[in-house]
Write a protein that holds these residues in place. Structure first.
Motif, PDB file in Angstrom:
ATOM      1  N   THR A   1       0.841  -1.192   0.000  1.00  0.00           N
ATOM      2  CA  THR A   1       0.000   0.000   0.000  1.00  0.00           C
ATOM      3  C   THR A   1       0.876   1.242   0.000  1.00  0.00           C
ATOM      4  O   THR A   1       1.943   1.254   0.612  1.00  0.00           O
ATOM      5  CB  THR A   1      -0.936   0.034   1.229  1.00  0.00           C
TER       6      THR A   1
ATOM      7  N   LEU B   1      -2.275  -1.572  -3.626  1.00  0.00           N
ATOM      8  CA  LEU B   1      -3.458  -0.750  -3.374  1.00  0.00           C
ATOM      9  C   LEU B   1      -3.009   0.661  -3.023  1.00  0.00           C
ATOM     10  O   LEU B   1      -2.152   0.855  -2.166  1.00  0.00           O
ATOM     11  CB  LEU B   1      -4.298  -1.328  -2.228  1.00  0.00           C
TER      12      LEU B   1
ATOM     13  N   LYS C   1      -3.260   4.340  -1.471  1.00  0.00           N
ATOM     14  CA  LYS C   1      -3.850   5.016  -0.316  1.00  0.00           C
ATOM     15  C   LYS C   1      -4.508   6.298  -0.766  1.00  0.00           C
ATOM     16  O   LYS C   1      -4.007   6.941  -1.672  1.00  0.00           O
ATOM     17  CB  LYS C   1      -2.779   5.326   0.732  1.00  0.00           C
TER      18      LYS C   1
ATOM     19  N   ILE D   1      -6.827   3.749   1.292  1.00  0.00           N
ATOM     20  CA  ILE D   1      -7.312   2.415   0.954  1.00  0.00           C
ATOM     21  C   ILE D   1      -8.809   2.315   1.208  1.00  0.00           C
ATOM     22  O   ILE D   1      -9.300   2.744   2.249  1.00  0.00           O
ATOM     23  CB  ILE D   1      -6.588   1.359   1.804  1.00  0.00           C
ATOM     24  N   ASP D   2      -9.502   1.713   0.256  1.00  0.00           N
ATOM     25  CA  ASP D   2     -10.891   1.349   0.466  1.00  0.00           C
ATOM     26  C   ASP D   2     -10.865   0.062   1.299  1.00  0.00           C
ATOM     27  O   ASP D   2     -10.342  -0.968   0.854  1.00  0.00           O
ATOM     28  CB  ASP D   2     -11.602   1.110  -0.872  1.00  0.00           C
ATOM     29  N   ILE D   3     -11.383   0.124   2.513  1.00  0.00           N
ATOM     30  CA  ILE D   3     -11.297  -0.992   3.460  1.00  0.00           C
ATOM     31  C   ILE D   3     -11.959  -2.252   2.907  1.00  0.00           C
ATOM     32  O   ILE D   3     -11.435  -3.360   3.059  1.00  0.00           O
ATOM     33  CB  ILE D   3     -11.901  -0.597   4.829  1.00  0.00           C
ATOM     34  N   GLU D   4     -13.088  -2.101   2.260  1.00  0.00           N
ATOM     35  CA  GLU D   4     -13.779  -3.278   1.710  1.00  0.00           C
ATOM     36  C   GLU D   4     -12.940  -3.938   0.621  1.00  0.00           C
ATOM     37  O   GLU D   4     -12.860  -5.172   0.541  1.00  0.00           O
ATOM     38  CB  GLU D   4     -15.159  -2.900   1.174  1.00  0.00           C
ATOM     39  N   THR D   5     -12.295  -3.139  -0.212  1.00  0.00           N
ATOM     40  CA  THR D   5     -11.419  -3.686  -1.247  1.00  0.00           C
ATOM     41  C   THR D   5     -10.253  -4.439  -0.624  1.00  0.00           C
ATOM     42  O   THR D   5      -9.908  -5.541  -1.059  1.00  0.00           O
ATOM     43  CB  THR D   5     -10.895  -2.568  -2.169  1.00  0.00           C
TER      44      THR D   5
END
Length: 145
Positions: free
Chosen positions: A81, A98, A100, A102-106
């Motif tokens: 990240t 990923l 930042k 960051i989409d937590i669900e992703t």
């Protein structure tokens, strides 16, 4: 239960990712920099590592390089990240990048997918007996406990 090692020098990011992944049933281990993460990885053999790129002592890029040097750690999937784009010549060191924030669900879905794939590969776990593989002798581990 899967073990996820999260590496970040920002305590708020560590906490947020820990809550999100533990909420999905993962056991989470935390490290504040790459050097600590390398030691922890050798001790607990995580199923997935989520690491930040920019950290003190040892950044995520160097951590990925070092992990690849140890057979017991080399096949652990890594999620890198960062707020910046990775250099194209280094992308082979991690599995997923990923950006930042960051989409937590992703992130959670990505980790779930990597864990499922890793634990479904019997050849990775088949050589593990009662004790986890570790490059350090058992007497050295007592200093980390």
């Amino acid at each position: 239960m899967s073990i996820i090692l999260i590496v970040d020098d920002d305590p708020d990011s560590l906490w947020l990712l820990q809550v999100a992944l533990e909420g999905r049933g993962h056991h989470v281990v935390l490290a504040g920099d790459g050097q600590s993460a390398l030691e922890m990885a050798g001790h607990c053999l995580p199923d997935v590592i989520v690491t930040d790129w920019n950290m003190p002592r040892m950044d995520g890029d160097v951590l990925c390089e070092r992990l690849k040097c140890y057979p017991a750690l080399a096949l652990i999937p890594i999620v890198m990240t960062s707020a910046r784009s990775p250099p194209l010549d280094r992308t082979g060191l991690w599995n997923i990048f990923l950006r930042k924030p960051i989409d937590i669900e992703t992130l959670a879905t990505t980790v779930d997918s990597l864990v499922t794939k890793r634990l479904g590969n019997n050849s990775i776990r088949s050589h593990c007996g009662a004790a986890p593989l570790c490059r350090w002798p058992a007497e050295a581990l007592k200093y980390w406990a």
